[in-house]
Structures are given as structure tokens and as C-alpha cells.
Design a protein around this motif. Sequence first.
Motif, PDB file in Angstrom:
ATOM      1  N   PRO A 162      -1.061  -4.358  -2.379  1.00 21.41           N
ATOM      2  CA  PRO A 162      -0.126  -5.806  -2.629  1.00 21.41           C
ATOM      3  C   PRO A 162       0.711  -6.925  -2.254  1.00 21.41           C
ATOM      4  O   PRO A 162       1.672  -7.219  -2.170  1.00 21.41           O
ATOM      5  CB  PRO A 162       0.496  -5.622  -4.078  1.00 21.41           C
ATOM      6  CG  PRO A 162      -0.397  -3.994  -4.198  1.00 21.41           C
ATOM      7  CD  PRO A 162      -1.629  -3.556  -3.043  1.00 21.41           C
ATOM      8  N   ARG A 163       1.193  -5.118  -1.000  1.00 18.41           N
ATOM      9  CA  ARG A 163       2.354  -5.845  -0.575  1.00 18.41           C
ATOM     10  C   ARG A 163       2.378  -6.811   0.464  1.00 18.41           C
ATOM     11  O   ARG A 163       2.585  -7.474   0.820  1.00 18.41           O
ATOM     12  CB  ARG A 163       3.275  -4.390  -0.110  1.00 18.41           C
ATOM     13  CG  ARG A 163       3.552  -3.435  -0.516  1.00 18.41           C
ATOM     14  CD  ARG A 163       3.951  -2.360   0.436  1.00 18.41           C
ATOM     15  NE  ARG A 163       2.565  -1.664   0.266  1.00 18.41           N
ATOM     16  CZ  ARG A 163       2.135  -0.465   1.092  1.00 18.41           C
ATOM     17  NH1 ARG A 163       2.896   0.625   1.523  1.00 18.41           N
ATOM     18  NH2 ARG A 163       1.227   0.063   1.268  1.00 18.41           N
ATOM     19  N   TYR A 200       4.375   9.470  -3.288  1.00 17.50           N
ATOM     20  CA  TYR A 200       3.823   9.016  -4.169  1.00 17.50           C
ATOM     21  C   TYR A 200       2.650   9.852  -4.740  1.00 17.50           C
ATOM     22  O   TYR A 200       1.899   9.882  -5.695  1.00 17.50           O
ATOM     23  CB  TYR A 200       3.240   7.729  -4.210  1.00 17.50           C
ATOM     24  CG  TYR A 200       2.469   7.040  -3.138  1.00 17.50           C
ATOM     25  CD1 TYR A 200       3.021   6.551  -1.875  1.00 17.50           C
ATOM     26  CD2 TYR A 200       1.020   7.554  -3.341  1.00 17.50           C
ATOM     27  CE1 TYR A 200       3.009   5.919  -0.978  1.00 17.50           C
ATOM     28  CE2 TYR A 200       0.047   6.824  -1.895  1.00 17.50           C
ATOM     29  CZ  TYR A 200       0.757   6.288  -1.335  1.00 17.50           C
ATOM     30  OH  TYR A 200       0.108   5.819   0.352  1.00 17.50           O
ATOM     31  N   ARG A 240      -7.417   4.823  -2.123  1.00 18.26           N
ATOM     32  CA  ARG A 240      -7.284   3.740  -1.738  1.00 18.26           C
ATOM     33  C   ARG A 240      -6.183   3.026  -1.205  1.00 18.26           C
ATOM     34  O   ARG A 240      -5.963   2.277  -0.372  1.00 18.26           O
ATOM     35  CB  ARG A 240      -6.231   3.067  -3.666  1.00 18.26           C
ATOM     36  CG  ARG A 240      -6.339   1.824  -3.575  1.00 18.26           C
ATOM     37  CD  ARG A 240      -6.845   0.470  -3.670  1.00 18.26           C
ATOM     38  NE  ARG A 240      -6.791  -0.304  -3.635  1.00 18.26           N
ATOM     39  CZ  ARG A 240      -6.243  -1.263  -4.753  1.00 18.26           C
ATOM     40  NH1 ARG A 240      -6.356  -1.079  -5.760  1.00 18.26           N
ATOM     41  NH2 ARG A 240      -5.893  -2.232  -4.556  1.00 18.26           N
ATOM     42  N   ASN A 241      -4.973   3.980  -0.467  1.00 21.18           N
ATOM     43  CA  ASN A 241      -3.885   3.580   0.223  1.00 21.18           C
ATOM     44  C   ASN A 241      -4.665   3.972   1.532  1.00 21.18           C
ATOM     45  O   ASN A 241      -3.986   3.505   2.264  1.00 21.18           O
ATOM     46  CB  ASN A 241      -3.237   4.533   0.354  1.00 21.18           C
ATOM     47  CG  ASN A 241      -1.604   3.668  -1.175  1.00 21.18           C
ATOM     48  OD1 ASN A 241      -1.188   3.360  -0.448  1.00 21.18           O
ATOM     49  ND2 ASN A 241      -2.024   4.624  -1.933  1.00 21.18           N
ATOM     50  N   GLY A 291       2.014 -16.329   4.050  1.00 22.15           N
ATOM     51  CA  GLY A 291       2.646 -17.661   3.949  1.00 22.15           C
ATOM     52  C   GLY A 291       3.904 -17.541   3.487  1.00 22.15           C
ATOM     53  O   GLY A 291       4.550 -18.698   4.279  1.00 22.15           O
ATOM     54  N   ILE A 338      -8.836  12.753  -9.151  1.00 28.59           N
ATOM     55  CA  ILE A 338      -8.101  12.284  -9.026  1.00 28.59           C
ATOM     56  C   ILE A 338      -7.215  11.756  -7.810  1.00 28.59           C
ATOM     57  O   ILE A 338      -6.881  10.393  -8.039  1.00 28.59           O
ATOM     58  CB  ILE A 338      -7.932  11.431 -10.566  1.00 28.59           C
ATOM     59  CG1 ILE A 338      -9.288  11.596 -11.671  1.00 28.59           C
ATOM     60  CG2 ILE A 338      -7.295  10.469 -10.724  1.00 28.59           C
ATOM     61  CD1 ILE A 338      -8.856  11.831 -13.303  1.00 28.59           C
ATOM     62  N   GLN A 359       1.721 -10.069   1.672  1.00 30.58           N
ATOM     63  CA  GLN A 359       2.324 -11.545   1.305  1.00 30.58           C
ATOM     64  C   GLN A 359       1.847 -12.344   2.358  1.00 30.58           C
ATOM     65  O   GLN A 359       2.313 -12.116   3.786  1.00 30.58           O
ATOM     66  CB  GLN A 359       3.211 -11.899   1.231  1.00 30.58           C
ATOM     67  CG  GLN A 359       4.165 -11.101   0.074  1.00 30.58           C
ATOM     68  CD  GLN A 359       3.877 -11.538  -1.514  1.00 30.58           C
ATOM     69  OE1 GLN A 359       4.209 -12.751  -1.488  1.00 30.58           O
ATOM     70  NE2 GLN A 359       3.926 -11.041  -2.729  1.00 30.58           N
ATOM     71  N   TYR A 362      -8.832  10.700  -4.485  1.00 30.18           N
ATOM     72  CA  TYR A 362     -10.362   9.410  -4.746  1.00 30.18           C
ATOM     73  C   TYR A 362      -9.082   8.097  -5.746  1.00 30.18           C
ATOM     74  O   TYR A 362      -9.850   7.247  -4.721  1.00 30.18           O
ATOM     75  CB  TYR A 362     -11.274  10.439  -5.506  1.00 30.18           C
ATOM     76  CG  TYR A 362     -12.255  10.719  -4.682  1.00 30.18           C
ATOM     77  CD1 TYR A 362     -12.598   9.705  -3.679  1.00 30.18           C
ATOM     78  CD2 TYR A 362     -12.385  12.140  -4.972  1.00 30.18           C
ATOM     79  CE1 TYR A 362     -13.892  10.610  -2.694  1.00 30.18           C
ATOM     80  CE2 TYR A 362     -13.314  12.345  -3.838  1.00 30.18           C
ATOM     81  CZ  TYR A 362     -13.457  11.940  -3.305  1.00 30.18           C
ATOM     82  OH  TYR A 362     -14.496  12.647  -2.013  1.00 30.18           O
ATOM     83  N   LYS A 363      -8.427   8.193  -6.786  1.00 25.03           N
ATOM     84  CA  LYS A 363      -7.800   7.244  -6.696  1.00 25.03           C
ATOM     85  C   LYS A 363      -5.762   6.974  -5.629  1.00 25.03           C
ATOM     86  O   LYS A 363      -6.343   6.310  -5.212  1.00 25.03           O
ATOM     87  CB  LYS A 363      -7.503   7.451  -7.676  1.00 25.03           C
ATOM     88  CG  LYS A 363      -6.650   6.195  -8.746  1.00 25.03           C
ATOM     89  CD  LYS A 363      -6.469   6.179 -10.370  1.00 25.03           C
ATOM     90  CE  LYS A 363      -5.094   4.903 -10.847  1.00 25.03           C
ATOM     91  NZ  LYS A 363      -5.468   5.325 -12.338  1.00 25.03           N
ATOM     92  N   HIS A 364      -5.249   7.800  -6.446  1.00 26.63           N
ATOM     93  CA  HIS A 364      -4.240   7.308  -5.349  1.00 26.63           C
ATOM     94  C   HIS A 364      -3.908   7.603  -3.851  1.00 26.63           C
ATOM     95  O   HIS A 364      -3.270   6.761  -3.283  1.00 26.63           O
ATOM     96  CB  HIS A 364      -3.207   8.326  -5.797  1.00 26.63           C
ATOM     97  CG  HIS A 364      -2.801   8.304  -7.213  1.00 26.63           C
ATOM     98  ND1 HIS A 364      -1.803   7.574  -7.998  1.00 26.63           N
ATOM     99  CD2 HIS A 364      -3.427   9.187  -8.981  1.00 26.63           C
ATOM    100  CE1 HIS A 364      -1.599   7.612  -9.056  1.00 26.63           C
ATOM    101  NE2 HIS A 364      -2.781   8.397  -9.684  1.00 26.63           N
ATOM    102  N   ALA A 365      -4.389   8.393  -2.927  1.00 27.56           N
ATOM    103  CA  ALA A 365      -4.773   8.560  -1.744  1.00 27.56           C
ATOM    104  C   ALA A 365      -5.997   7.376  -1.330  1.00 27.56           C
ATOM    105  O   ALA A 365      -5.686   6.798   0.105  1.00 27.56           O
ATOM    106  CB  ALA A 365      -4.813  10.088  -1.268  1.00 27.56           C
ATOM    107  N   LEU A 383      -6.102  -5.620  -1.671  1.00 24.97           N
ATOM    108  CA  LEU A 383      -5.980  -3.506  -1.564  1.00 24.97           C
ATOM    109  C   LEU A 383      -4.788  -3.370  -1.043  1.00 24.97           C
ATOM    110  O   LEU A 383      -4.372  -2.453  -1.863  1.00 24.97           O
ATOM    111  CB  LEU A 383      -6.930  -3.846   0.461  1.00 24.97           C
ATOM    112  CG  LEU A 383      -8.482  -2.976   0.584  1.00 24.97           C
ATOM    113  CD1 LEU A 383      -8.717  -2.946   1.782  1.00 24.97           C
ATOM    114  CD2 LEU A 383      -8.524  -2.012  -0.140  1.00 24.97           C
TER     115      LEU A 383
END
Lengths: 316, 727
Positions: A307-308, A210, A231-232, A312, A223, A310, A226-229, A305
Motif C-alpha cells: 500500500p505504500r 513489526y 506478505r511483506n 503518478g 500466523i 503510489q 505466513y501472514k505478517h512476514a 501488495l
Amino acid sequence: MISAEYLAYRIGTSTAVLACVSVLTFGMMYLTPGDPARAVLYHQTGQQPSAEAVAAFRAEHGFDDPFPIRYWHWITDVVQRDLGESYRTGRPVSTMIVDALPATIELAIAAMAVALVIAIPTGVASAVYRGTWIDQASQLFALVGVSMPNFWLGYLLIIVFALHLGLAPVSGTGGLSHLVLPAIALGTGMAAIVTRLVRTSMLDVLDAEYVDAARAKGTAERIVVYKHALRNALIPVVTVVGLQFGFVLNGAVVIEIVFQRPGLGMMLVDAIFARDFPVVQGVVLIVAVLFVVTNLLVDLSYRVLDPRVQFGGEHA
Amino acid sequence: MVSRDTPLLSVENLETHFDTAVEPVRAVDGASFTVDPGEVVGLVGESGSGKSVTARSIVGLESPGEIVGGSIRFDGTDLTDVDDRIRRQHRGDRIGMVFQDPTATLNPVFDVGEQIAEALRIHDVDRQRLTDFMHVPFVSDRQAWRDHRERAIELMEQVDIADPGSRAGDYPHEFSGGMAQRAMLAIALAGDPDLLIADEPTTALDTTTQATILERLDSLAATGETAVLLVTHDLGIVAERCDRVVVLYGGQVMESGPTEQVLTAPEHPYTRDLLECLIDDAEPQTRLSTIEGTVPDRFDEIGCPFASRCDYATAACRTSDPPIVDPGPDHRVVCGELETVPDAHVMDGANRSTRSEPTDGHAGSDRPPGNERERRVASASRTGDGTAAILAARNLSKRFETTDSWVDRLRGNRRYLDAVEDVSVSVERGQTLGIVGESGSGKSTVVDMLVGLEAPTSGRVELDGNPVGTVADRSAEQLAKVGVVFQHTRGSINPRATVRDVIAEPLFESGWDADRRTDRVDELLELVDLSPTHADRRRHQLSGGQLQRVAIARALALEPAVVVLDEPVSALDVSNRAKILNLLLDLQEQLGLTYVVVSHDLSVVGHVADEVLVMYAGQVMERGPTETLFDRPSHPYTNALLDAIPSVSGDTPAASLPGSVPSAVDPPSGCRFHMRCPLAEPECRSETPSMEAVDDARSRCHFASEIAADSDDDSEPLEHISPDTFS
């Protein structure tokens, strides 16, 4: 979203952890050599206490009761927010902690801030410029930083910046200027660890498909990084930073002595030497609570951080 | 604007190398080709032929490789000769890119709408400010953000994502593969590019979804505004979708020309070999032709890269670079031995089995190419209701609970997902059962229950006529009887273990001593045509085909009677697919194995299976002998799966099946398939059809016999399957 059920589950397990901690701290004091009665009375009067005085003190504080009963008395008070009184001064331990805690938290947060401000850009640069002198320099910093004992760095900073250059006060508390050197002394070790972690994590993420897909959109490299990499890459970093918070509290004890900053650390050390058990138990318990709460917050922050994640549900 | 007279993209003598400790790997080694405006060009070759690196070099994503020579002219600009900023501006803006695995190419932490909106934003701003892209409160332009979001939703609508308004807020993991690939397409189209590069865009998708995505690319090119460079290993796709084809091997172009010409009269031995690997017209259950050897890691600097695997190679092929020959207008072949290569045969299947020589070793090379199926089918009971069944499932159902919280559970608000409903199958000794269906059809859950990894909610599994439970309840003997080859081979093999350890694991678990294990592993390696030197390698040192062999060897370790194979070839290119299918057929004959083969690709199942089970939304739609299903399908879903197979010999392109498998949490009323069925009548919505016998097949459709009769006298919709193949 975080369900009430998950929250209840986590609070339940956290309480269980704290219950174990309370038994252990109480038990450890029980096993420590040295009679608190003698130590406290000696401290108060300045001379060896008489056998009667010791016996009276022991009776008054319930030392002669069996362990489970003593523990029961203590813990039932604790849950009612009564941590007991200091043997030495007779002040409520809770009041003492409330007085000392802010200074320690302040130091810990400042140290964390120092660590992150150094570690994230250094780690990112190290990964992006992998194999260049920038990478090597940051790796060297990480090695030195992690090998340096924090008290040694503390004295070094005092000698250079406080004594020679006169840029900061040597010790005590006060404004921001009193905080800078202790925060650096405490934060450097963590900065080193986090730098390495950010680097490894970033290298992994920069290999991900990605990231190339983001580049294929025509995204500027800044970007992409600092945004895509980033954050992950921060997802695993947050865990370690959360765990490190406990070690920072640990280190704060030492640093408070080095810089003569009043706080939980100094309080704890004084209390240990004086066999002032209620204070020691109170401080250890509070540190444990902070540790557990931080970890809970870290786990919950995953949902924000990543979204994958979950909570409960049986099916992701 | 783009000029119409000159090529939009002209790649000349491109060389992209990867630095290694030994010597550089020349992944692209002098490739040249062009793409005209509005044209669809297929770039084909096996895995490792350099096609992906070529595609990535065009957009400047060749790193960690490096372009060391040649030029990439795009609309007059040489992209190898400009600074990074200009190259970046071409990306997205002029050249869009779609990648292979859509679930890996979307960033997991941002919602899909944001990722499309970002692509739009990039083209609207002169300078990309970090704050605008990170949505910093009070600093970023909120109005622009909303505008881009709205346009992103419009784009999602254009690529046929249903309910784009709400799906924009979903994260990539909430998207199916096909939906995610549509979202990628929306991103690639955001800048309104002149060229779209699609790198194996459908390899990771179901056949039916594949057709939908390819149709979308087609319609894009049909407007004449966008050219498409389609990178694929599947010549069936090329045949149906491309104007021109470029065949790549060893980073060099072997042959290029108009699709029609190259595929009907291929000149280069490599192109022919690729074509012959296809299942297309091959006699079912016979060996497919393969390409000898494997793609090497490194090619010699001089000579034809294909020489080492070519049937016609001479000493000259190895010592000097082959000449370029022009057999027709715009048709170029790089080969020095075209005279010795027999005349191009028309690909009608006549020559097929004559030149199919087993390439991978001893196993079954003496296998007669004849009509294996007839013989085996004749000896087998057709109904399969299972007196002699070795493995059988009786009325299997599997229900998963999806209730999220125990609060709901206590209140009785339970939600369920019926993954599998009332499935009965059986397979007799020595036979092959194929299970086919799209993602979400429940086929993998059936397999999990058959092998005992999941306990059925109701119904039972029988092995040799005896009911068996899950793996925990099965005896050692029962466990040994069923071997499993898992779907994601790479993921099913421990990266730290050597091949020997991987294969020996089941032996170790059942208490074999070290000496016997060593002997057995050597035997198994030979059985699957791996050399003893492979025994000490680890996962990352093996190719996809070799990994599959290791997985098969592991499944065979305890001499099972039944082997269950979940998507055994879906991750492989055509030549490896042919080799693995050959291996499976050889092993079956040699060891008398019984197979259960699961695949989304009906052509694979059709090639190996005696009986096929077609599943949809947890139910069996149709089941019957393979020929019957192919010749006279009696369910519209089977029809749709057949129509979705891309084929070199077909006249009409593969047809897509719109929509996707409905959620099993809330299945549709009546016939499960009615929402996507071209023949649905009002009664299909209200009445659930039952399994009805149609000839020797059984079908769950109200109109089963009409459909069967229809496909019998009117072969039109099935023409590309060449009915004569099965007669």
C-alpha cells in the motif's frame, strides 16, 4: 489507486519498447547469413532452385526493397494484426501463432506453478529454520537446481519417469500427464532462484520490528510467518517472478524440443532453420509482447501488495 | 484475578545473553526488580544498559538473545519455565507491549484497523487458524471479522484517534508518529492486559505528542487495573510519571526505589550522573555534566559494571561484586563505596556546575562555566534584522504542488501545500539561532531552503548579505561557508564507507589532494574528540554519539562559518545528548561558528540558542531572544511547548497539547493555532494576527502582550522551568 494517467504512461513506454524490439528483430533477420529465397525454394522443391525462381521469389516478397521500406511494409501490416504469411506453407503467421501459443502458455504457467509451489514453502522454511539441516538442504537444492541445465533435467526425467518407471508419457501433448515432466524440467531452475530469493527476503523481514510486534500480540508463530512476514517478503519476489516469466518462455523453446511438444518454441526453431522470416519475426514479437505485458502487470500488482506504493503522485 | 498482595511481576537474577563468535554478551546480567499491580515503574539507563533486552525478555522476545538464568514470575507463573505456548498466551493477553518506533512496529501492508482487530481476534479464539487470520473468502467467519473490526474502531476511539471509522482503513504510512503510537497502544490494550510494557514509547515523537501518550499511560495505570513498566533514558519522564524507578547499568540494577526518593536523594553514583546530564536546571550555554566514557560492549564478569566510569571506584569495586545497601524503605542501592560518595545533594542545581568535568577530551575544557550568554547577547544586536547577518532569509515561502494527475493540472484543479509562509530570519556571526516546532511545522523546509536544497517559491536567502540560490547556483566558496548536519545521522552516512571517507568527501569534492585530505581528516577527528582508530570504522561499528561526531566533523571539513544542525541530539540518550551539546558549544567558541539549530525540543534549543524562532503550520508564531521566550513567552504555542518539557524538578507533569499540526493543504482560517489554543477567542478564527512586537520579542497572537504580562507576574504555568535559572 492506479490512475488512468499512470496506466497511459506505462502503456506508452511499453509501446516504445515494442517498437524497438520490432526494429531489432526485423534487422536481425536482415543480417542473418543465408538467402531465405534459396532456403525456402529448396525446402519446397527438394532441389537447388534456378536463378530465375530465386529472383522471382525475391521480387514477390519484396526482398529487393531497401530496409526501411521493407520494415515499413511489415510493421504497418503488423499493427493491422497481419503478421504476414509463412514462406514455406503460405499460412498466415497469426493463425499459426494462435494455434501454437496455448500449448506454450500452458507449459510456461505450469512451470511457474511448479516453481512457486516448491520455492515458497522451501524458502520460508529455510529462513525460519535458518542454519539448521532444513536450511542447508534447501540451499543445496537451490544450488543444484540453478546449476542444472533444463534440457539435461528433461532427458533425465524422461529416462527415469517415462522410460523406466512408465509413470508419464515420453513426449507429445495431451492431458495433464503430458504436462507434468516438461513443467518440472522447466520449473526447477526457476524454483531454485526463487527459493533463494524468498529465503533472503524472509530473513530480512523476520528481523523487522513489526514481526516482533505481531508476536507481542500473542500471535501464533505460524500466523506471524505466513501472514505478517510472508506478505511483506513476497514484494521483491514478485518482481523477479515477473522477469523470470520471460526466461521461462525462453526455456520453453528448449523444453518443447526435448519433449517434442508442438508450441511456439518448436515453431520458432523450425522457422529459423528454414529461414522462414515472417514466422520468426512474428514469434519473437509475440514473445516480446508477452514479456512487456507481464512486466506491466507485475508493476501494477505492487499497488495491491504494497500500500505504500503510489503511482503518478509527486508526494507519497 | 491478580492478587493485590504479591508483586504482579517479579524478575529475579535475570540473565539474558547474546551469543557471539568471541564470548557471549551478557546484556542482562542478574537484574532483579518487581512491579506491583497498577503500579508505574520506570526502567532507566543509557543506550546499551540492557533495559530494552530486559523488557523484551519479559514478553519472550529476547531472541536472538537467550535467557540463561534467573526467573520471571508473572502472577505466580515462572515465564522462563513454561513452554512457548503458555508464554505466547501471556503475550498480549496478560502483558501488552508498546515499542519505540511506532512507524516500524505497524505492519506496512495491512490497514491499521486490521492490525488492531487481529489483536482482538487472538484473544477470542482458542486455536488460531491461519484461514481466519488471512480472510480466505468462504472459509473465514465474516461475522466475526466485522465484529472485531467494530471493536477495533471503538479501541481507536479510546486512544483518542480522531475519526476512527475512516482512519481504520488507512495504512500505517498514512499515520503520523503520534497516531501510529496510539494505534500501537490500542493493540496493546486489546487483550486488556495486567501489565503494559512501554519500551521508549515516546523517544521518536515530538515533545507535545510525548506528553499526550504519557498521559494516556498514566490514566491507564490510574484505574488500578493495569501496571506499566516504562522503559526510558529520560529521567524527566520518570520523575513525572513513575511510582518507582529501577536504574539499570550493564544489565544489573544499580539502584531502585520510590521515584521521589531516588530522584531527590540519589545514592548510586550512576543515578547521580544520569540526573546531572539533564538540561533541566543547567545554566544555558554552559557545559552540561556528562558521564565519563561510554557504555562498553562487554562488561567484566566480576565487580561493579560501572566501576570503569565511576568517580568513586576503588580496586575493590573492580574485583568483587558490590553489596546491596538499603538506605530507606523499599530503596536499594548496589554500591560498595557509598560512604566515600559525598552525601546525597538535593537536586537544586546548586552543586551542578561544580562537578561537571569535561570528559571527552581536550576541546574547551578550560571553558569558564560562567554566564556566556550575557556576554554574547550584549555584544549582539537584539533585533536581528540583519545588517551584520551572516545568514538570512527574507520573506521565505515554499509551496509544493500536490496535484496528483496532469488531467487535473490541465483542468486547472491544482492543489498546493504551503509548507512555509513568509518566514524571515537572520543570524549574526558567532550567534546561535534555534528553530523549534512540532513535526509538520515547516522547520525542516526552512532549513532546506537556507542550505540551498530547496528553492524558495518566493523570498530569498542571503549569505553575507548577498542573495544566494540553491546549491547548484552557489559558488564553491559559498558552499564551503555553510556546513550541514542532517537529521537522521545514520541515514546520512554511507554504510560502506569508512569514517575517513565520509569526512573526506567534501574535501574530495572540492579538489583537495590525498595528503592534505588525510591531514585534515586527522585534524577534524581530533576536533570532535574521536580517536584516530575510529577513522577506519564503518557506520555499523559506531554508536549513536560517535556517528553524530562523524556527521559534525564532515560538516566542519571545509571550515564553514555557519553550521546548520537539524535535530542534532533527538536520537541520543541523555548522557550522549549532554556530550554532543558540550561539543557543539566548545566548537562554537573555538572556531567562532554560527549555528542554526533545529529541534522539536525547546529545552535543547533553549540551552544552545541566543535567539529562537517558534514555528507552527508553516508560519513563525514567535521569535525573540531565548530568555525572553522562556521567561515571558508571548504566544500560547510557545507556552504549550514549554509546558510539554518533562522535568525532574517540576511539581506538575508536562502538559500535553491536544491535537496535531493542521494539514498545510487546507490551513485553518484566522490564526493557524486557534484550533488547539486554550485561549482562542472567536476573533482568532476569523482574523489572522500579524507579528507584533512585545518587548524585544515578536509574536503572532492577538493577545501577545496580555500573555507576556501574565507569564511575568504569575509564574504558575511555567514553574518547572525554574525562572531563576535565567535570571
